[in-house]
Design a protein around this motif. Structure first.
Motif, PDB file in Angstrom:
ATOM      1  N   LYS A 434      -6.505  -0.102  -7.007  1.00 39.05           N
ATOM      2  CA  LYS A 434      -6.307  -0.503  -5.502  1.00 39.05           C
ATOM      3  C   LYS A 434      -7.602  -1.415  -5.221  1.00 39.05           C
ATOM      4  O   LYS A 434      -8.740  -0.735  -5.319  1.00 39.05           O
ATOM      5  CB  LYS A 434      -6.000   0.670  -4.513  1.00 39.05           C
ATOM      6  CG  LYS A 434      -6.090  -0.042  -3.080  1.00 39.05           C
ATOM      7  CD  LYS A 434      -5.833   0.870  -1.990  1.00 39.05           C
ATOM      8  CE  LYS A 434      -4.636   1.731  -2.295  1.00 39.05           C
ATOM      9  NZ  LYS A 434      -4.172   2.599  -1.097  1.00 39.05           N
ATOM     10  N   GLY A 435      -7.626  -2.697  -5.109  1.00 39.53           N
ATOM     11  CA  GLY A 435      -8.595  -3.638  -4.804  1.00 39.53           C
ATOM     12  C   GLY A 435      -9.179  -3.742  -3.321  1.00 39.53           C
ATOM     13  O   GLY A 435      -8.671  -2.968  -2.466  1.00 39.53           O
ATOM     14  N   LEU A 436     -10.278  -4.221  -2.999  1.00 39.90           N
ATOM     15  CA  LEU A 436     -10.833  -4.165  -1.821  1.00 39.90           C
ATOM     16  C   LEU A 436      -9.988  -4.786  -0.470  1.00 39.90           C
ATOM     17  O   LEU A 436      -9.926  -4.207   0.389  1.00 39.90           O
ATOM     18  CB  LEU A 436     -12.282  -5.145  -1.829  1.00 39.90           C
ATOM     19  CG  LEU A 436     -13.072  -5.300  -0.560  1.00 39.90           C
ATOM     20  CD1 LEU A 436     -13.624  -3.985  -0.285  1.00 39.90           C
ATOM     21  CD2 LEU A 436     -14.031  -6.410  -0.799  1.00 39.90           C
ATOM     22  N   LEU A 437      -9.262  -5.936  -0.787  1.00 39.28           N
ATOM     23  CA  LEU A 437      -8.286  -6.329   0.314  1.00 39.28           C
ATOM     24  C   LEU A 437      -7.079  -5.492   0.362  1.00 39.28           C
ATOM     25  O   LEU A 437      -6.539  -5.905   1.503  1.00 39.28           O
ATOM     26  CB  LEU A 437      -7.682  -7.719  -0.438  1.00 39.28           C
ATOM     27  CG  LEU A 437      -8.981  -8.748  -0.413  1.00 39.28           C
ATOM     28  CD1 LEU A 437      -8.415 -10.290  -0.957  1.00 39.28           C
ATOM     29  CD2 LEU A 437      -9.853  -9.071   0.796  1.00 39.28           C
ATOM     30  N   TYR A 438      -6.799  -4.572  -0.295  1.00 39.72           N
ATOM     31  CA  TYR A 438      -5.948  -3.622  -0.143  1.00 39.72           C
ATOM     32  C   TYR A 438      -6.412  -2.208   0.326  1.00 39.72           C
ATOM     33  O   TYR A 438      -5.539  -1.096   0.236  1.00 39.72           O
ATOM     34  CB  TYR A 438      -5.025  -3.405  -1.472  1.00 39.72           C
ATOM     35  CG  TYR A 438      -4.054  -4.881  -1.699  1.00 39.72           C
ATOM     36  CD1 TYR A 438      -2.501  -4.837  -1.053  1.00 39.72           C
ATOM     37  CD2 TYR A 438      -4.671  -5.845  -2.301  1.00 39.72           C
ATOM     38  CE1 TYR A 438      -2.058  -5.724  -1.476  1.00 39.72           C
ATOM     39  CE2 TYR A 438      -3.815  -7.124  -2.365  1.00 39.72           C
ATOM     40  CZ  TYR A 438      -2.773  -6.879  -2.013  1.00 39.72           C
ATOM     41  OH  TYR A 438      -1.778  -7.936  -2.130  1.00 39.72           O
ATOM     42  N   GLY A 439      -7.515  -2.121   0.964  1.00 41.56           N
ATOM     43  CA  GLY A 439      -8.330  -0.694   1.174  1.00 41.56           C
ATOM     44  C   GLY A 439      -8.586  -0.073   0.225  1.00 41.56           C
ATOM     45  O   GLY A 439      -8.720   1.285   0.449  1.00 41.56           O
ATOM     46  N   GLY A 440      -8.872  -0.453  -0.964  1.00 43.12           N
ATOM     47  CA  GLY A 440      -9.361   0.416  -2.253  1.00 43.12           C
ATOM     48  C   GLY A 440     -10.757   0.466  -2.112  1.00 43.12           C
ATOM     49  O   GLY A 440     -11.172   1.046  -3.203  1.00 43.12           O
TER      50      GLY A 440
END
Length: 537
Positions: A434-440
């Motif tokens: 999960k990346g930064l733009l998806y809350g990760g």
């Protein structure tokens, strides 16, 4: 004529015979003989194939391990993908030949072909061993000359030699990327020497860090390994870093050490790029590369059983290329007020490079976004090299080097948090990225940045040393006379277009008369006739 009796009469005759003692004795002998024959047949079958009776063979059964069992579907899938990736060599050859000048076309053809042959032998001898065998965090040291290899590679179920072929095609791609920034002024012996270093040492050793079974970037973030506090490893699904960043920054080192081509005048100095001689070939080569990328990215699952995964990767690959081609076209128009086909081709190639790392873990929307950004990056990357006075005839550094970095970092931004890892029988999404733009958060982004930085710096530093070493022996750059004459005639003794007069000085001996005839024709030509400029040649 045979008399046929009804069933009732046959049964009556049988009862009468059974009352006769002699017939009863005959019947017992006949039945015993038949039972004895059946017994012998069963006994023979038992000794020939005891498995029919649930018994083990006398010799010990072999113990089958997971990597002894070949998955035929995944093996065929990997082979088809390998064929597609190898077909990208046609695309690279056409792209480079189209973007170069006509007088160095044969040199491009020869370099691409020989590099493929050389890479195959090196990857068989020790390149594959360095990269994909077990060893330590820095290098593998088993399976030299493909000796003592198992039936399959690790737990993929893919036959070992099928996996080797797939990875050879990747290695060949990396080495071909390097040549793109160095065409027009590199001696053929220099080509051979740096190709030895790239295919045999730099690519496989640095690649082991990220793709080897025990590479320190692959195991990064786990207990007892590199940066255990990070909590996650470096991810590069199909090679934005391992193939493209490595190839792009070796190309940058070569372009810096070589210097620009003779006559190359940069925009800061009142000039501009030397024009390509055949955009038809270049654009067609770019589209062939796009087609081959469907082996590059979906094939990297190594599994046809991951049905949704291969479809998602193929769709993401397509969308990123489409978005990047459009944004590069628009960015180039805003800069130069023309609809530039070379920027558009390099634009969709930049999108393909960028999506190569995150293609498994992003959504189609994320693929469009990161591809669109790559299209803009490549335009400004070309302008950056122009401002730095670095001569890169086909844009290898912006497309593969810079956009390779962007694609690697984009995973930390656009990983959608739904997908974990592919597998030989089914995917495993128990630990999705999960990346930064998806809350990760920034964990994945940090791991990607660390891995990309280490690979980029190490590759560029070693490549500079290799290029300077070859150049110190006077073997990297062709002589000024040879470059002015044209590499095709100077190095290979033939022009790619022998039926045409390409230059006044560089023509095969058989064209001397043609020069004279054309000179006489030009003397009679009308004033509006357009002649090719020296740069176009």
């Amino acid at each position: 004529m045979t008399t046929r009796f009804p069933l009732s009469q046959k049964l009556s005759r049988l009862r009468a015979r059974l009352r006769d003692p002699e017939w009863r004795q005959y019947g017992r002998l006949l039945l015993a003989g038949k039972l004895l024959g059946i017994g012998f047949l069963l006994l023979a079958a038992y000794f020939i194939n005891p498995d029919l009776f649930g018994q083990k063979v006398f010799a010990a059964d072999p113990v089958l391990k997971g990597n002894d069992i070949v998955n035929p579907i995944n093996t065929v899938w990997t082979l088809v993908a390998a064929f597609l990736v190898f077909g990208m060599q046609v695309g690279f050859t056409m792209l480079e030949a189209g973007f170069c000048r006509s007088r160095e076309t044969v040199n491009v053809l020869m370099e691409c072909i020989v590099d493929t042959c050389l890479c195959g032998i090196l990857f068989y001898a020790f390149g594959f061993a360095f990269m994909f065998s077990h060893g330590n965090g820095l290098i593998g040291y088993h399976w030299f000359f493909l000796n003592d290899a198992p039936a399959t590679y690790e737990t993929t179920g893919v036959a070992f030699l099928a996996f080797w072929l797939f990875q050879f095609a990747f290695a060949d791609t990396c080495s071909t990327i390097t040549s793109g920034a160095m065409i027009g002024r590199t001696g053929f012996v220099g080509d051979l020497l740096y190709s030895l270093a790239v295919s045999g040492l730099i690519y496989p050793i640095v690649g082991h860090w990220a793709w080897g079974p025990d590479g320190f970037l692959a195991t990064m973030g786990s207990a007892g390994n590199f940066l255990p506090w990070l909590g996650t490893g470096f991810h590069d699904f199909a090679g934005s870093t391992v193939v493209h960043t490595i190839g792009g920054f070796i190309a940058l080192a070569g372009a810096i050490v070589l210097g620009p081509r003779l006559g190359r005048k940069f925009k800061r100095d009142g000039g501009g790029p030397m024009m390509p001689h055949d955009l038809t070939i270049a654009a067609s080569g770019g589209l062939l590369l796009w087609f081959g990328w469907y082996g590059f990215n979906p094939g990297s699952t190594l599994s046809a059983m991951d049905f949704e995964g291969i479809g998602r990767v193929a769709a993401n690959t397509t969308l990123a290329a489409c978005a990047a081609g459009l944004t590069a076209m628009i960015a180039a128009y805003m800069k130069g007020k023309t609809w530039d086909v070379s920027f558009t081709v390099n634009g969709f190639l930049a999108g393909l490079v960028a999506i190569t790392c995150p293609c498994y873990w992003v959504s189609p929307t994320g693929a469009i976004m990161l591809g669109g950004i790559a299209g803009v990056i490549v335009v400004f990357g070309v302008e950056l090299l122009e401002w730095l006075r670095i001569d890169d005839p086909i844009g290898a550094v912006p497309v593969h080097g810079i956009c390779g970095i962007w694609g690697t970092l984009s995973l930390g931004l656009f990983a959608c948090g739904k997908y974990g890892a592919t597998g030989p029988l089914a995917p495993d999404h128990s630990a999705p990225l999960k990346g930064l733009l998806y809350g990760g958060g920034t964990t994945v982004l940090a791991a990607q940045a660390i891995g990309s930085l280490i690979v980029t710096v190490a590759t560029f530093g070693v490549a500079m040393a290799v290029m300077y070493l070859i150049n110190a022996f006077g073997l990297l750059r062709v002589s000024a006379e040879g470059e002015q004459h044209g590499l095709d005639l100077h190095e290979h003794g033939i022009s790619a277009y022998p039926e045409y007069v390409i230059t006044a000085i560089g023509a095969p001996s058989g064209l001397v008369q043609a020069h004279k005839s054309e000179a006489a024709h030009e003397a009679r030509a009308p004033l509006g006739s357009i002649q090719p400029s020296p740069e176009m040649r």
